[in-house]
Structures are given as C-alpha cells and as structure tokens.
Design a protein around this motif. Structure first.
Motif, short mmCIF file in Angstrom:
data_model
loop_
_atom_site.label_atom_id
_atom_site.label_comp_id
_atom_site.label_asym_id
_atom_site.label_seq_id
_atom_site.Cartn_x
_atom_site.Cartn_y
_atom_site.Cartn_z
N HIS A 115 0.89 -1.37 0.14
CA HIS A 115 -0.05 0.16 -0.01
C HIS A 115 0.64 1.25 0.00
CE1 HIS A 115 -4.10 -0.96 0.32
NE2 HIS A 115 -4.11 -1.97 1.35
N ASP A 166 -17.73 1.42 8.00
CA ASP A 166 -18.56 0.34 7.70
C ASP A 166 -19.54 0.10 8.63
OD1 ASP A 166 -17.30 -0.17 5.43
OD2 ASP A 166 -15.73 -1.61 6.00
N GLY A 178 -19.30 0.17 3.58
CA GLY A 178 -20.07 1.48 3.58
C GLY A 178 -19.41 2.74 3.34
N ASP A 183 -19.92 8.18 1.25
CA ASP A 183 -19.27 9.31 0.63
C ASP A 183 -20.18 9.73 -0.34
OD1 ASP A 183 -17.23 10.71 -0.91
OD2 ASP A 183 -15.92 9.09 -1.36
N GLY A 264 -4.76 3.19 0.49
CA GLY A 264 -5.70 2.39 1.46
C GLY A 264 -7.15 2.58 0.76
N GLY A 265 -8.09 2.03 1.30
CA GLY A 265 -9.60 2.11 0.62
C GLY A 265 -10.05 3.55 0.91
N ASN A 269 -11.61 8.31 -0.84
CA ASN A 269 -12.80 9.31 -0.28
C ASN A 269 -12.82 10.53 -0.82
OD1 ASN A 269 -13.86 11.25 1.99
ND2 ASN A 269 -15.24 9.47 2.01
N CYS A 295 -5.81 2.48 -4.47
CA CYS A 295 -6.02 2.64 -3.22
C CYS A 295 -6.50 1.55 -2.60
CB CYS A 295 -6.88 3.82 -2.90
SG CYS A 295 -6.14 5.51 -3.30
N ASP A 297 -7.24 -2.68 -2.22
CA ASP A 297 -6.75 -3.93 -2.31
C ASP A 297 -6.57 -4.28 -3.81
OD1 ASP A 297 -6.25 -3.67 0.23
OD2 ASP A 297 -7.32 -5.50 0.74
O1 KG4 Z 1 -7.85 -1.07 1.37
P1 KG4 Z 1 -9.16 -1.89 1.24
O2 KG4 Z 1 -9.75 -2.19 -0.25
O3 KG4 Z 1 -9.16 -3.01 2.01
C1 KG4 Z 1 -8.67 -3.13 3.38
O4 KG4 Z 1 -9.40 -3.05 4.37
O5 KG4 Z 1 -7.28 -3.66 3.32
O6 KG4 Z 1 -10.25 -0.74 1.99
C2 KG4 Z 1 -11.49 -1.09 2.32
C3 KG4 Z 1 -12.22 -0.07 3.22
C4 KG4 Z 1 -13.61 -0.33 3.57
O7 KG4 Z 1 -13.76 -0.15 4.97
C5 KG4 Z 1 -14.58 0.77 2.77
O8 KG4 Z 1 -15.57 1.05 3.31
C6 KG4 Z 1 -13.42 1.82 2.79
O9 KG4 Z 1 -12.25 1.26 2.43
N1 KG4 Z 1 -13.75 2.73 1.58
C7 KG4 Z 1 -14.09 4.01 1.71
C8 KG4 Z 1 -14.30 4.55 -0.03
N2 KG4 Z 1 -14.19 3.32 -0.57
C9 KG4 Z 1 -13.81 2.36 0.25
N3 KG4 Z 1 -14.09 4.70 2.77
C10 KG4 Z 1 -14.63 6.06 2.52
N4 KG4 Z 1 -14.86 6.61 1.27
C11 KG4 Z 1 -14.76 6.03 0.23
N5 KG4 Z 1 -14.99 6.34 -1.08
#
Ligand code: KG4
Ligand code: ZN
Length: 328
Positions: A115, A166, A178, A183, A264-265, A269, A295, A297
């Motif tokens: 990441h 979430d 979530g 967002d 990261g996810g 945002n 951003c 995974d």
């Molecule tokens: O990095 P990732 O794909 O997986 C790991 O957790 O390693 O991140 C996923 C997280 C989830 O909690 C999801 O709700 C959040 O990222 N996420 C967001 C957005 N897109 C994904 N949180 C806020 N705004 C977003 N647009």
C-alpha cells in the motif's frame, strides 16, 4: 521483468501482471462484497472459501489479458501478511505450488508495504514522504525514507477509519462495505449539521482513534433517528476526515517533510481528497493520491513491492508461512 502479483489477504481475490515495476498489463479484482454484505462485515471462513473458488480464474485472466505466457514470468509476488490467516493461505499456497511446478521464483510481500508504495504505479514521488494508510483493517502513519526503509509514526488505538465507515453504514442500514455509500450520500448533506466530536491525542502523538465517533453516531441515531441521513453521513465523514488529516499534517510539519501520500481504501474518499489538498496547499506540502482502484486492495501493488524484492535477489523458500499479524 514480468511479475505476477496475487493478493488474498482479506475479502478480495486480486491478480495483476506488472512489467518492470511500472507498467500495469492487467489488474483484476474479484470482489466478495455480495457474499459478506448480509453479515455487515467480512466472515473469515466464507472469505477463504471464496478465494479458493476465485483464484484460478482470476490468475488465468490476468495472464491472458497481459498477453503473456507463464514461462515469461520473472517471478511471483504474493501477500503473506497481515490479514486473515485462512485467506492469506489460499494465495500463498497457490503461489508456492505454481512456483515449484514451473520453476519460477516467488517472494512473500507485506501487504502494508505494498500500500505504501502503490503510488509508484502511477508516478514517481521523491523520498522522503509521509504515508497515510487508511483502510478497513488499518489506519497507520509512516515516514517512508526509501524502498524498505519505513519509520512507524502512529496508528489507530481502536477502530480503523474504514471500519468506522462500515460500522456507521451498518447502523444506518446502508449495507457493506459502507465507505463508498457514505461518501456518495454525504455529497448532498451538510457537514456542519451535527458537530460530532474529534478525538485529540496529546501533542507529539501521531495516533488516531475512531471508536468515539462511532459511539457518538450511535447515540445520535438512538435519540434523533435517521431521518436526516445525508446530514448524518456528511457530518460523520467531516469528523473522520479531520481526524485523518490532523496527525498527518502535524507529521509533515514536525519532521519537515514536504510530501504526503495517501493510500488504502479510505483514501478513495472524495472529501478526504479535497480537504487534504486544501490543507496541503496552505502548508506548502505536495499531496499525492493513487487512483481509487490502486488505493483499494489490488494485485498490481503486490507485484510492485515484489518486483523490488526480486530485483534485490530475494527468493522465498517453500517454508514461508502466512503471518496474520505481520508488521512493517
Ligand atoms: O484497502 P481496502 O480495499 O481493504 C482493506 O481494508 O485492506 O479498504 C476497504 C475499506 C472499507 O472499509 C471501505 O468502506 C473503505 O475502504 N472505503 C471508503 C471508500 N471506498 C472504500 N471509505 C470512505 N470513502 C470511500 N470512497
Ligand atoms: Zn489493504
């Protein structure tokens, strides 16, 4: 060198082929959101079973779309931690088998390191930089001094930022995951409608905390209901964004670092991106964001981190085990 990157640390099965550590020839993700959505979170046993189903088709497609053959690969890169043990084992065992069968070297990659480096898939960033990694499982701040040279600055003391998104989405009946939904909803809401508390750490700390905001939203919903969904979403998001930005910018200032990279996810945002840009501009800091697909995974970031390890001559043995609590 062509590297095949495989990621199965949580609930996404991902594979990508990367050329020379920079050019993405294919990057595929098979999401399990539909499987876990009824439970409001990832169910580990279901996740590993889905990985078993998905891994071969995803790898086949990644190789086919890249227009190469297995024999062209210079190496495999696979996440070996941190993450869910059962999920990690699917990717790792698959790669070990393929590495042995085809006589192609493989390296285990730390998911967090991948990441932190994902931005290099799109552009060069001069070292050093402050990296904020905010996802469903992690909220971490690092000083990145070079490839393989990371200084831990701080992390969450309770929930990860994505976890807070979430859980709040679940309370509001918005499904899982979530982040993206909140967002989107927040775009129509007033971020100042409700003043949710911001956790503050003592000066000098770069830690985060998101359990307070989660409880505050719960109390709000209990006493006021959720008729004003868009305002609740916008106000919650504003508090999370502020709590992510404050320690990050404090670190750039205290350590005199002129660049910040988000990953990261949660860094997908839209509000975080806008507000971080504004704040960075005020402080004369440059802010970098990978595209949203890089951003979250993905296999390309695993291939990238693996490329650098392979280039340095690392080659892992078949005895390498999955490490759910791997740190950087
Ligand atoms: O990095 P990732 O794909 O997986 C790991 O957790 O390693 O991140 C996923 C997280 C989830 O909690 C999801 O709700 C959040 O990222 N996420 C967001 C957005 N897109 C994904 N949180 C806020 N705004 C977003 N647009
Ligand atoms: Zn991740």
């Amino acid at each position: 060198m062509f590297v095949l990157g495989i990621e199965t640390s949580c609930d996404d099965t991902a594979a990508a082929v990367l050329l020379d550590g920079r050019i993405i020839l294919s990057n595929l993700v098979s999401s399990q959101d539909d499987v876990h959505s009824p439970y409001g979170g990832v169910v580990p046993e279901l996740a590993s079973r889905q990985h078993v189903k998905n891994i071969l088709p995803i790898v086949d497609q990644a190789i086919e779309r890249a227009g190469i053959g297995l024999k062209d690969l210079g190496g495999f890169a696979v996440t070996y931690g941190p993450g869910l043990t059962g999920s990690l084992l699917v990717g790792l065992s698959f790669v070990k088998g393929a590495s042995y069968r085809w006589g192609i070297p493989y390296v285990g990659v730390n998911h967090l390191e991948a990441h932190l480096l994902a931005i290099f898939l799109e552009r060069e960033v001069p070292f050093p930089y402050i990296a904020l990694l905010a996802s469903g499982g992690h909220t971490l701040l690092y000083l990145v001094r070079d490839f393989s040279d990371y200084l831990y600055l701080g992390g969450t003391r309770d929930d990860a930022a994505g976890e807070a998104y979430d859980k709040v989405a679940k309370m509001m009946g918005l499904g899982y995951p979530g982040g993206r939904v909140i967002d989107q909803m927040a775009k129509d809401g007033d971020p100042r409608a409700i003043r949710f508390p911001r956790a503050r750490m003592k000066s000098g700390s770069y830690d985060f905390s998101f359990s307070g905001i989660k409880t505050a939203v719960w109390h709000y919903l209990r006493t006021h209901g959720d008729a004003q969904k868009i305002d609740i979403a916008a106000s919650f998001q504003e508090a999370v964004v502020d709590m992510l930005i404050a320690p990050t910018m404090r670190a750039t200032k205290n350590l005199s670092v002129e660049r910040v990279v988000l990953t990261g996810g949660v860094s997908a945002n839209s509000r975080l991106r806008i507000k971080m840009m504004e704040r960075a501009k005020e402080l004369g800091v440059e802010a970098y964001f990978p595209s949203p697909a890089l951003c979250t995974d993905n296999g390309a970031m695993i291939a990238l981190a693996g490329h650098h390890l392979l280039k340095r001559g690392r080659k892992d043995a078949l005895g390498l085990n999955a490490d759910a609590d791997l740190t950087l």
